[in-house]
Design a protein around this motif. Structure first.
Motif, PDB file in Angstrom:
ATOM      1  N   LYS A   4       0.833  -1.194   0.000  1.00 18.93           N
ATOM      2  CA  LYS A   4       0.000   0.000   0.000  1.00 18.93           C
ATOM      3  C   LYS A   4       0.879   1.259   0.000  1.00 18.93           C
ATOM      4  CE  LYS A   4      -3.903   2.144   2.271  1.00 18.93           C
ATOM      5  NZ  LYS A   4      -4.911   2.062   3.315  1.00 18.93           N
ATOM      6  N   LEU A   5       1.938   1.252   0.766  1.00 17.77           N
ATOM      7  CA  LEU A   5       2.862   2.385   0.820  1.00 17.77           C
ATOM      8  C   LEU A   5       3.548   2.593  -0.534  1.00 17.77           C
ATOM      9  CD1 LEU A   5       4.204   4.552   2.592  1.00 17.77           C
ATOM     10  CD2 LEU A   5       5.937   2.862   3.158  1.00 17.77           C
ATOM     11  N   LEU A   6       3.987   1.508  -1.143  1.00 19.63           N
ATOM     12  CA  LEU A   6       4.645   1.574  -2.447  1.00 19.63           C
ATOM     13  C   LEU A   6       3.689   2.106  -3.517  1.00 19.63           C
ATOM     14  CD1 LEU A   6       7.152   1.036  -4.150  1.00 19.63           C
ATOM     15  CD2 LEU A   6       6.329  -1.303  -4.457  1.00 19.63           C
ATOM     16  N   ILE A   7       2.477   1.618  -3.527  1.00 17.21           N
ATOM     17  CA  ILE A   7       1.476   2.073  -4.498  1.00 17.21           C
ATOM     18  C   ILE A   7       1.187   3.558  -4.309  1.00 17.21           C
ATOM     19  CG2 ILE A   7      -0.977   1.890  -5.139  1.00 17.21           C
ATOM     20  CD1 ILE A   7      -0.643  -1.170  -4.671  1.00 17.21           C
ATOM     21  N   ASN A   8       1.096   3.991  -3.061  1.00 14.22           N
ATOM     22  CA  ASN A   8       0.832   5.401  -2.778  1.00 14.22           C
ATOM     23  C   ASN A   8       1.991   6.279  -3.249  1.00 14.22           C
ATOM     24  OD1 ASN A   8      -1.032   7.261  -1.842  1.00 14.22           O
ATOM     25  ND2 ASN A   8      -0.057   7.407   0.155  1.00 14.22           N
ATOM     26  N   LYS A   9       3.233   5.821  -3.057  1.00 12.02           N
ATOM     27  CA  LYS A   9       4.397   6.574  -3.529  1.00 12.02           C
ATOM     28  C   LYS A   9       4.403   6.669  -5.050  1.00 12.02           C
ATOM     29  CE  LYS A   9       7.712   6.119   0.169  1.00 12.02           C
ATOM     30  NZ  LYS A   9       9.127   6.097   0.422  1.00 12.02           N
ATOM     31  N   MET A  10       4.053   5.578  -5.712  1.00  9.57           N
ATOM     32  CA  MET A  10       4.003   5.578  -7.174  1.00  9.57           C
ATOM     33  C   MET A  10       2.903   6.520  -7.682  1.00  9.57           C
ATOM     34  SD  MET A  10       4.838   1.527  -7.833  1.00  9.57           S
ATOM     35  CE  MET A  10       3.949   1.454  -9.330  1.00  9.57           C
ATOM     36  N   LYS A  11       1.769   6.515  -7.018  1.00 10.13           N
ATOM     37  CA  LYS A  11       0.664   7.411  -7.392  1.00 10.13           C
ATOM     38  C   LYS A  11       1.097   8.865  -7.245  1.00 10.13           C
ATOM     39  CE  LYS A  11      -2.419   8.732  -4.475  1.00 10.13           C
ATOM     40  NZ  LYS A  11      -2.405  10.184  -4.443  1.00 10.13           N
ATOM     41  N   ASN A  12       1.755   9.180  -6.130  1.00 13.92           N
ATOM     42  CA  ASN A  12       2.215  10.555  -5.906  1.00 13.92           C
ATOM     43  C   ASN A  12       3.247  10.978  -6.947  1.00 13.92           C
ATOM     44  OD1 ASN A  12       0.541  10.802  -3.692  1.00 13.92           O
ATOM     45  ND2 ASN A  12       2.130  10.341  -2.206  1.00 13.92           N
TER      46      ASN A  12
END
Length: 128
Positions: A4-12
């Motif tokens: 979830k953290l990785l996906i959020n960083k990629m989205k940002n």
């Protein structure tokens, strides 16, 4: 939780890259005086307006017959609002003659900087 953290960083990161294409050099200029612009006619263009898709193809007051300055944002109004709730735009280098452009953003919470460097036009004719 790592995913979830990785996906959020990629989205940002994707959203920052997308925002970097904003025509931030139009901030402070005025919308053209056109009836179809409603209450935005002759009002100053804001940071949010640059990314907001509501104003796509709205011309600035400074547009001329040979040089039409239009907004080209493609964030939803809510997305533009949320983006600038998270990030400050610190510096923007508009397109140079070679098509180079750069924008420096800072995350308001983490204080991390993101420098987005883009090339918007290919003007390498004659360069060897």
């Amino acid at each position: 939780m790592k995913n979830k953290l990785l996906i959020n960083k990629m989205k940002n990161a994707a959203e920052l890259a997308w925002a970097a294409y904003g025509y931030f050099d139009l901030i402070g200029k005025k919308f053209a005086h056109k009836k179809e612009y409603g209450n935005r006619t002759n009002t100053k263009i804001t940071l949010h307006d640059i990314l907001d898709s509501t104003y796509v193809n709205y011309e600035t007051h400074d547009s001329t017959f040979s040089n039409t300055l239009k907004l080209k944002g493609d964030f939803t109004p809510t997305q533009a609002k949320r983006f600038f709730e998270r990030y400050d735009l610190l510096i923007h280098q508009p397109n140079t003659e070679s098509g180079f452009s750069a924008t420096l953003f800072q995350n308001k919470e983490s204080k991390e900087f993101t420098l987005a460097i883009i090339s918007t036009e290919s003007k390498c004719d004659g360069i060897k």
